[in-house]
Design a protein around this motif. Sequence first.
Motif, mmCIF file in Angstrom:
data_model
loop_
_atom_site.group_PDB
_atom_site.id
_atom_site.type_symbol
_atom_site.label_atom_id
_atom_site.label_comp_id
_atom_site.label_asym_id
_atom_site.label_seq_id
_atom_site.Cartn_x
_atom_site.Cartn_y
_atom_site.Cartn_z
ATOM 1 N N UNK A 123 0.812 -1.211 0.000
ATOM 2 C CA UNK A 123 0.000 0.000 0.000
ATOM 3 C C UNK A 123 0.848 1.265 0.000
ATOM 4 N N UNK A 124 2.156 1.134 0.274
ATOM 5 C CA UNK A 124 3.004 2.301 0.477
ATOM 6 C C UNK A 124 4.041 2.451 -0.632
ATOM 7 N N UNK A 125 4.251 3.690 -1.114
ATOM 8 C CA UNK A 125 5.319 3.928 -2.095
ATOM 9 C C UNK A 125 6.711 3.664 -1.542
ATOM 10 N N UNK A 126 6.857 3.710 -0.213
ATOM 11 C CA UNK A 126 8.160 3.448 0.409
ATOM 12 C C UNK A 126 7.925 2.773 1.747
ATOM 13 N N UNK A 127 8.683 1.708 2.007
ATOM 14 C CA UNK A 127 8.597 0.996 3.280
ATOM 15 C C UNK A 127 9.962 1.045 3.957
ATOM 16 N N UNK A 128 9.981 1.533 5.194
ATOM 17 C CA UNK A 128 11.197 1.616 5.996
ATOM 18 C C UNK A 128 11.086 0.601 7.133
ATOM 19 N N UNK A 129 12.082 -0.255 7.236
ATOM 20 C CA UNK A 129 12.117 -1.270 8.287
ATOM 21 C C UNK A 129 13.283 -0.982 9.222
ATOM 22 N N UNK A 130 12.997 -0.950 10.518
ATOM 23 C CA UNK A 130 14.028 -0.779 11.537
ATOM 24 C C UNK A 130 14.380 -2.159 12.076
ATOM 25 N N UNK A 131 15.674 -2.451 12.128
ATOM 26 C CA UNK A 131 16.133 -3.793 12.490
ATOM 27 C C UNK A 131 17.122 -3.754 13.647
ATOM 28 N N UNK A 132 17.018 -4.738 14.508
ATOM 29 C CA UNK A 132 18.051 -5.022 15.502
ATOM 30 C C UNK A 132 18.051 -6.523 15.737
ATOM 31 N N UNK A 133 19.202 -7.080 16.065
ATOM 32 C CA UNK A 133 19.299 -8.516 16.312
ATOM 33 C C UNK A 133 18.406 -8.927 17.469
ATOM 34 N N UNK A 134 17.979 -10.176 17.437
ATOM 35 C CA UNK A 134 17.034 -10.684 18.441
ATOM 36 C C UNK A 134 17.555 -10.492 19.859
ATOM 37 N N UNK A 135 18.812 -10.821 20.107
ATOM 38 C CA UNK A 135 19.332 -10.724 21.473
ATOM 39 C C UNK A 135 19.361 -9.279 21.957
ATOM 40 N N UNK A 274 -5.457 4.544 -15.215
ATOM 41 C CA UNK A 274 -4.521 4.197 -14.149
ATOM 42 C C UNK A 274 -3.538 5.315 -13.826
ATOM 43 N N UNK A 275 -3.636 6.445 -14.507
ATOM 44 C CA UNK A 275 -2.662 7.518 -14.291
ATOM 45 C C UNK A 275 -2.639 7.988 -12.836
ATOM 46 N N UNK A 276 -3.781 8.267 -12.255
ATOM 47 C CA UNK A 276 -3.815 8.769 -10.883
ATOM 48 C C UNK A 276 -3.499 7.696 -9.848
ATOM 49 N N UNK A 277 -4.041 6.476 -9.975
ATOM 50 C CA UNK A 277 -3.630 5.425 -9.025
ATOM 51 C C UNK A 277 -2.128 5.175 -9.022
ATOM 52 N N UNK A 278 -1.503 5.215 -10.192
ATOM 53 C CA UNK A 278 -0.055 4.997 -10.245
ATOM 54 C C UNK A 278 0.704 6.182 -9.656
ATOM 55 N N UNK A 279 0.200 7.387 -9.848
ATOM 56 C CA UNK A 279 0.823 8.552 -9.214
ATOM 57 C C UNK A 279 0.779 8.411 -7.698
ATOM 58 N N UNK A 280 -0.344 8.006 -7.160
ATOM 59 C CA UNK A 280 -0.460 7.826 -5.708
ATOM 60 C C UNK A 280 0.494 6.758 -5.200
ATOM 61 N N UNK A 281 0.795 5.781 -6.045
ATOM 62 C CA UNK A 281 1.724 4.717 -5.659
ATOM 63 C C UNK A 281 3.179 5.136 -5.809
ATOM 64 N N UNK A 282 3.421 6.353 -6.349
ATOM 65 C CA UNK A 282 4.793 6.855 -6.485
ATOM 66 C C UNK A 282 5.329 6.851 -7.892
#
Length: 396
Positions: A123-135, A274-282
């Motif tokens: 659903x998002x044009x950009x996905x940011x994931x924050x990571x740290x090791x399990x321990x 599809x012009x506007x849906x694709x614009x919303x997707x980035x």
Amino acid sequence: MLRIGLTGGIGAGKSAVSATFAKCGAIIVDGDVIAREVVEPGTQGLASLVEAFGDDILLPDGSLDRPALAAKAFRDDEARQKLNGIVHPLVGKRRAEIIASVPDDSVVVEDIPLLVESGMAPLFPLVVVVHADVEVRVRRLVDLRGMSEDDARARIAAQATDKQRRAVADVWLDNSGSPEELAGRARDVWEGRIVPFARNLGERQIARGSARVVASDPTWPDQARRIVARLKTACGHRALRIDHIGSTAVPELPAKDVVDVQITVESLDVADELAEPLLSAGYPRIESIREDIAKPDGGGDDASLWGKRFHGSADPGRPTNVHLRVDGWPNQRFALLFVDWLTAEPEVRAEYVNVKRAAAERAGGDIASYVDAKEPWFSDAYRRAWAWADVTGWRP
């Protein structure tokens, strides 16, 4: 508006990144805050939880006893799905209400703990994931939140795996170091990627890739899968199929670091819808590109059947070409054939690499010149590819 999905496992440091983005100017829509809001006393959400899990999940004042709910909801997959089935729709509805109220030129960061688990990443044009090791995460949960170690590990095990998060991550922020290091990385992402992305989107312009040919990147297929999933979500049933095409779709082939994707549609009228849906997707449309160069022989030489629509990504971190072509037209079929032909024929691959490198050298970094320099080879390659298709019985 640029919408960004922010997520990470419990204890990874997602809230710290959210706070940094807020200082930079983002509007934060916090899934945890909304999740608390929709189960406050007197809400239908709380009533549904009591019905599903019993009234012993309530405190004496009638509010939700979160540890008591967690003890029941995280004991197995069925209980967890029951919890998510109640809370997620309510959170989604409230989130949509908040987003509808913000200015159109905003950067909205949606802080969603279970973005991966809920299948919301496309659903998002950009996905940011924050990571740290399990321990590292376990220690934070025990030392900073007062959880027992068993509870911390159970919470982590109930969430998506690192592999699942990597599959949807456009940006992977490591938080195994200090808070200051994480804040610095987050600011770099904001200034170097998010701000230009939002500006491009507002101006309806694409991020131009380089004409330089580079070694094959083993992550290109994974990046293309994320793009295809995003485009499928934006297009819905109007896309008959969406394919990773072009050089980055051919294993181990050197190429420009630009991912090409083809959306197959029933007609150019559908492509226009599809012009506007694709614009919303980035993915803004480039109105000046309305057709491919018609090729002779092997699939129809009627120039009217080479029309298309063209979009590109506004994201400077992932230049992408999106070609909308009509099902069965020669340009649509050739885009699919070309990948299979190159994949099957190593001599043709080597020949094409030489053509690409020579074109890049002559173009001096200019994309349009690079494309023009390759065109004489493509005219002959079109005929040869269709001859190969006839011999092999190829079908798209």
